[in-house]
Design a protein around this motif. Sequence first.
Motif, short mmCIF file in Angstrom:
data_model
loop_
_atom_site.label_atom_id
_atom_site.label_comp_id
_atom_site.label_asym_id
_atom_site.label_seq_id
_atom_site.Cartn_x
_atom_site.Cartn_y
_atom_site.Cartn_z
N HIS A 1 0.79 -1.40 -0.06
CA HIS A 1 -0.10 0.02 -0.15
C HIS A 1 0.75 1.12 -0.23
O HIS A 1 0.23 2.29 -0.21
CB HIS A 1 -0.89 -0.07 1.12
N LEU A 2 2.27 1.19 0.20
CA LEU A 2 3.05 2.47 0.34
C LEU A 2 3.62 2.70 -1.11
O LEU A 2 4.37 3.59 -1.29
CB LEU A 2 4.28 2.10 1.16
N ILE A 3 3.62 1.56 -2.02
CA ILE A 3 4.24 1.71 -3.29
C ILE A 3 3.63 2.88 -4.22
O ILE A 3 2.21 2.88 -4.23
CB ILE A 3 4.25 0.37 -3.91
N THR A 4 4.11 3.53 -4.61
CA THR A 4 3.70 4.82 -5.66
C THR A 4 4.10 4.44 -7.17
O THR A 4 3.30 5.18 -7.81
CB THR A 4 4.40 6.00 -5.13
N TYR B 1 11.51 0.37 -7.94
CA TYR B 1 10.14 0.97 -7.64
C TYR B 1 10.12 2.10 -6.46
O TYR B 1 11.32 2.26 -5.89
CB TYR B 1 9.12 0.01 -7.45
N CYS B 2 9.33 3.01 -6.36
CA CYS B 2 9.26 4.07 -5.45
C CYS B 2 8.21 3.61 -4.47
O CYS B 2 7.05 3.03 -4.93
CB CYS B 2 8.95 5.33 -6.01
N ALA B 3 8.48 4.09 -3.34
CA ALA B 3 7.25 3.78 -2.31
C ALA B 3 7.69 5.08 -1.25
O ALA B 3 8.69 5.55 -1.00
CB ALA B 3 7.46 2.67 -1.69
N LEU B 4 6.44 5.50 -0.43
CA LEU B 4 6.76 6.41 0.55
C LEU B 4 7.12 5.59 1.64
O LEU B 4 6.81 4.45 2.03
CB LEU B 4 5.18 7.02 0.81
N ALA B 5 8.00 6.43 2.41
CA ALA B 5 8.51 5.94 3.67
C ALA B 5 7.63 5.40 4.64
O ALA B 5 6.83 6.14 4.87
CB ALA B 5 9.60 6.78 4.17
N LYS B 6 7.86 4.49 5.49
CA LYS B 6 7.25 4.11 6.78
C LYS B 6 7.86 5.14 7.89
O LYS B 6 9.01 4.99 8.08
CB LYS B 6 7.36 2.96 7.13
N GLY B 7 7.00 5.96 8.75
CA GLY B 7 7.37 6.61 9.79
C GLY B 7 8.39 7.89 8.70
O GLY B 7 9.18 8.05 9.27
N VAL C 1 -0.40 8.28 0.51
CA VAL C 1 0.18 7.48 -0.99
C VAL C 1 -0.87 7.78 -1.96
O VAL C 1 -0.19 8.57 -3.23
CB VAL C 1 0.03 5.91 -0.82
N GLU C 2 -2.20 7.90 -1.95
CA GLU C 2 -2.76 8.41 -2.98
C GLU C 2 -2.82 9.69 -3.57
O GLU C 2 -2.83 10.26 -4.65
CB GLU C 2 -4.40 8.08 -2.64
#
Length: 589
Positions: A388-391, A398-404, A575-576
């Motif tokens: 769910h963090l993948i953008t 791939y890109c993802a938003l960081a956790k924390g 993310v959205e």
Amino acid sequence: MAPPRILLCGDPRGNLNQLFKRVSSVNKSTGPFDALLCVGQFFPDSSDRLEELTEYVEGRKNIPLLTYFIGDYGAGAVKVLSAAAKESRNLGFKMDGLKIRDNLFWLKGSGRFTLHGLSVTYLSGRKSSSGSIYGTYSQDDVDALRALAEEPGVIDIFLTNEWPNGVFNRASTSDIPEGISESSGSDATISELVAEIKPRYHIAGAKGVYYAREPYMNADAQHVTRFIGLAAVGNASKQKFIHAISPTPASTMSPTELSTKPPNTTLSPYTFVEKQANAHEAEKRSADMANDSQYWRYDVSKRQKVGGGDTARLCFKFVSSGSCPQGDKCHFNHDMDARGQSLRGVCFEFLNKGKCERGESCNRKHSVQEARSKECWFCLSSPNVESHLITSVGENCYCALAKGPLVQDHVLILPIEHLPNTLSSPPEFETELVKFQSSLKAYFKSRKKEVVFFEWVYLKTSHANLQAIPIPSNRASAVKDIFNLAAEKLGFKFMELKSDNSLEGRRLLRAQFDGNYSLFYVELPGATILLHTVEENEKFPAQFGREVLAGLLNMADKADWRNCKLDKGDEIKLVERFKSSFEEYDPNQ
């Protein structure tokens, strides 16, 4: 330069008025002194004495000299120390003390730091099976000191609260205080540690008497050790509770100066204490094997034995860093399986002993099976990837938003395959990574921001990630200075790589990476790269890049990602929002 002048103090027990009045008097008459080091119980015996403590903690009364303490127990300790541990200025890795207030620092756990040129190590708290966070030390604290003892350089001062067992062995009986008991206020673990650390001065409290032992020789070392035990502040028998020393730092002394031995020097008092401790450890291990469901951790045949030792104990240095300067001479086990479990978050004490005395207060895992079932969070093929963090997903990364996240649009660029770092990745991955970098730069520029990229290339890292953190454009010119300042505080200087673009910069960066050493690098706005190769025995904060940028953005409380964790629902919303605004810049659209 003149040697630093240090005051040493026994258990304050909350008698801070009397202590600091005496310190002021001594400092005025025979000073100036550079610091005060307190051992033994720092806090009061009862809540009746808390007002006096509170006046100093809250700043209503001044502390006349830079003061450090390790006796983190007594009335009021939990309240004062838990509040201090949560303050933003005390977050992160701080061996040189957590600040309680001006001139007052708590030396937490165990560690080593430099004080006016002197190398100081400490073990905070006392031995206990209670598992309390405050006032007791853990096996991890002990093993961390053992690892520090293996590093080069002579320790000048070692601070403990309790005395070592056996300190009277081979000492002049005429100097031993009358009526003193070896069992009360003494600790066999301290004896083992001091024999390994070999400090020039060992200072302890908690026994209620003053005792300065004759210097003694150390095994496998040229210098001698002086033990000083101090009485409590304001003790009824008026025994000495404050003592002054002025040692020349060992780092500035010649081998001849270090090896000088006074005429009253004795043999080490801990030679047969070590033998007794080893026998006790073997007996205890046998009992644990019979009773512990994790008995297999003690099976030497299942471990990678080195050095011909007969112990099943793990080498903390190897488990924590992946290497040990002692090599084949190390008497502890270099177990790659335990190393892998530790990287997955399993408690070292659990791995070493099959159980952890801290219980639920320990924030590490106490199950090998639990750790093994956890696959890499970042591999797209893993069932545990936080999808769910993948953008955005490309062919190779791939890109993802960081956790924390440190800030709202804190992005990670990661390889799809399981790669340990981005610098040893194949060319097709590198090309795609640079495209992601260019897209993120354009995206953030449209929002009047610049982006800082950094990576901690740790040789044992499980899955590579390049972090991208946006900063306001008006702060971009300060990034280089704040990273250089942080490096200076840690005792190193960055190598600077200049280039016209990210592709060229990364080519230069790859040329500096030989795969034999870990390194940290940061790409500043404008494509300049700062690079630091981390030596084998160097202490380097794993969250260094984040901590520096947290300081730049005045977000010190967010230096630790665990303080910034969000609910999954909030993560999905972030993310959205990011995917929607980044869509026109996304190279994979």
